[in-house]
Design an enzyme around this catalytic site. Sequence first.
Site, PDB file in Angstrom:
ATOM      1  CE1 TYR A  64     -49.663  49.639  69.379  1.00  0.00           C
ATOM      2  CE2 TYR A  64     -47.518  49.523  68.334  1.00  0.00           C
ATOM      3  CZ  TYR A  64     -48.565  48.919  69.002  1.00  0.00           C
ATOM      4  OH  TYR A  64     -48.503  47.574  69.270  1.00  0.00           O
ATOM      5  CB  SER A 110     -52.653  44.292  75.854  1.00  0.00           C
ATOM      6  OG  SER A 110     -51.261  44.153  75.756  1.00  0.00           O
ATOM      7  CG  LEU A 111     -56.730  46.625  79.640  1.00  0.00           C
ATOM      8  CD1 LEU A 111     -56.911  47.905  80.451  1.00  0.00           C
ATOM      9  CD2 LEU A 111     -57.798  45.615  80.017  1.00  0.00           C
ATOM     10  CE  LYS A 147     -54.674  51.881  78.901  1.00  0.00           C
ATOM     11  NZ  LYS A 147     -53.303  52.420  78.765  1.00  0.00           N
ATOM     12  NE  ARG A 168     -48.110  44.387  79.281  1.00  0.00           N
ATOM     13  CZ  ARG A 168     -48.961  45.296  78.820  1.00  0.00           C
ATOM     14  NH1 ARG A 168     -50.231  45.248  79.183  1.00  0.00           N
ATOM     15  NH2 ARG A 168     -48.538  46.281  78.043  1.00  0.00           N
ATOM     16  CE  LYS A 321     -59.445  46.239  85.560  1.00  0.00           C
ATOM     17  NZ  LYS A 321     -58.574  46.010  86.734  1.00  0.00           N
ATOM     18  CE  LYS A 345     -54.711  55.134  75.170  1.00  0.00           C
ATOM     19  NZ  LYS A 345     -53.962  54.393  74.137  1.00  0.00           N
ATOM     20  CB  CYS A 439     -27.742  63.334  52.218  1.00  0.00           C
ATOM     21  SG  CYS A 439     -27.579  62.715  53.908  1.00  0.00           S
ATOM     22  CB  CYS A 458     -29.212  59.522  52.045  1.00  0.00           C
ATOM     23  SG  CYS A 458     -27.420  59.591  51.809  1.00  0.00           S
TER      24      CYS A 458
END
Length: 748
Positions: A64, A110-111, A147, A168, A321, A345, A439, A458
Amino acid sequence: MGPGSCVVRGVVHNGCVSTQIETPRTDRPSDQDQQEYASLIEEIRAARAAYYDRDAPTISDAEYDYLFKRLRAFEVSYPVLRSNESPTQEVGGEVSAAFAPVKHLEKMYSLEDVFSIQELEAWLARAEASVAALHGAPDLEWLTELKIDGLAVNLLYRQGRLVRAATRGDGTTGEDVTHNVETIKTIPAQLTGEQIPEEIEIRGEIFISTQDFERVNQERVAEGKPPFANPRNSAAGSLRQKDPAETAKRPLSMYVHGIGAATGLEITQQSEVYDHMRAWGLPVSPYSQVFTSVDQILDYIQEYGDKRHSLVHGIDGIVVKVNDRSTQRQLGHTSRTPRWAVAYKYPPEEVFTELLDIAVGVGRTGRVTPFGIMVPVTVAGSTVSMATLHNQDVVKAKGVLIGDTVVLRKAGDVIPEIVGPVVALRDGSEREFVMPTQCPSCGTTLAPAKEGDVDIRCPNSRSCPEQLRQRVFYAAGRGAFDIEALGEEAAKALTAPDSGTPPLTSEAQLFDLTPDDLAEVMITRPKRGKSAGEGATELVPYFWTKATAKKESVPSANTKRLFDQLEQAKQQPLWRVLVALSIRHVGPTAARSLATAFGSMDRIRSATEEHLAATDGVGPTIARAVSEWFAEPWHQEIVDTWAASGVRMEDEVDHSTPKVLEGLTVVVTGTLENFSRDSAKEAILVRGGKASGSVSKKTDFLVAGASAGSKLEKAESLGVPVLDEAGFQALLEGGADAVSAADAVAQD
């Protein structure tokens, strides 16, 4: 491959993210670039819907993040593509129709994520430079905390009493989950202590502890239910139960970490906020600390990276922060994130396991996707036995063979990913994966959608049982008809039961079903009872059950609920019906644009491709997909049959509102006090105006709220009149003539 690097789509990326951001270009993007851009948006929206709305992620956090930054790179290279409707400008997900919408008093953001120590150090240096430009060179304090991998929730207290709780959502509007939150024992119904504000929003994360998560999954397995994928999904699914009594059965907890709107509260430091919240009886994380140097922050990251699996709850990173609240306000926000906070992260974890086989699955658009079947292994606290491989080119690019020992990563603690083979451990018995030519669901010969397409599909869209099952399940999703009783297993029972004639051979029949149509549907379930041998199964009715009193079969309670929800779904607005049709590239945003611009399904299906493409937020790729979809007779049959069954195919138009903005193009940017992004857009559209997402010479007015950014600068450079919120109100009430010179404000 260096520390913190990974493979996404066959390419090695440092910190699991690759961004090839170019200098902004003035030429138009090619058709291929526009198609990739539209596909990125579709994939990101689908991933967000799965993550935020269904609490069931379909791709890893790492993938993502890759898609999201790739989208940003497109928008930097081609600014003409960027609009307010882009996922890069949005927070969170959609608000489910299952819960009442709640507007937050102050937006929830969001962060910004960073994925390596180098990125974190660069972010901290930029923040320090921004603060130095404001104050000279002050000594900065950094509040640093874990987090939590949970669900963001906003608690509203008035006179110290909890009056509302909301998810949220999209940052502006969330879902009202007050009654469910009231069942969580750690959240006080009444604040105690001193200096309690008359009104205050408390922000935090709801989670299930690691220990409780394991127990919940053991209980679900014992009951024959599938286990939750991870603690975050477990917490989110528990909080979104429609019956608070069900939520009360789940061991939910919460840690609070900030405030939104507050009346009569004077606080200078973020750490003081935590002290006050703790004194009021709110649950505050014991892990936060205030530091004065980058080295201290990095030591903290190292410490909790080592401890992450011994903590009370799951974490996926560290939040840093600016501690001074005044400096926070001066730094402000982008449309999505605060400029005074960042989330580091942790790199995904890796383990070795054996790749037993590579099978393929069929999606709702016919895409055939390979996935690895592995010896089950524990990674990031859960057992993993399968991982996606995306397409045959990715399998080749990763160089994996069936029988290999492979490196498996639980990327972002969500979805497992095969990184590559451990070549040194090969013994010669491994074999290559060969993409099937037929398929696996219907036996039709597979082929690329078009020449040069990497994905194999397919082509038997109409009759392939697996494609039909996926489309029915998608149509029932929260972003479409929102039919909770029609889950994945129910969709399979309707389209491809283990015994009996499928009640649905096309989604066209969905709203014509009757309980009697489902009486003979049988599915295979594990055989229960003391006499059942290991692995024994039996065929059982899925939709009907034995009535205890009369010992006769009747529709089950869930089946009755399914038909109630099908009836309710007929009244969903037009944009949700469009989403339910599974038209490629048409997600909620494009569907809303089409529904607003055309007003009815008949006008959409009869519109030319050029007319569709001219719709704001649509463009040529989506327009082509819509035209091609409606060109298929069996697709038209779906729409006609649904319409005949009573599904709403036209939105009601409010003719009482004067069309004072007819012929005007208005762009809204920044944060307005009395309008969300959607409500501002709706206010423009209902008055006959065009709500555009980008500023150009054709823009008549730019409405600039708080934290307006590049659109404001562009409007000023082009001489486009800029309105504040009062000017916007005047424009809505009387059109361009009502906007006086005093309303058009030049903002620095």
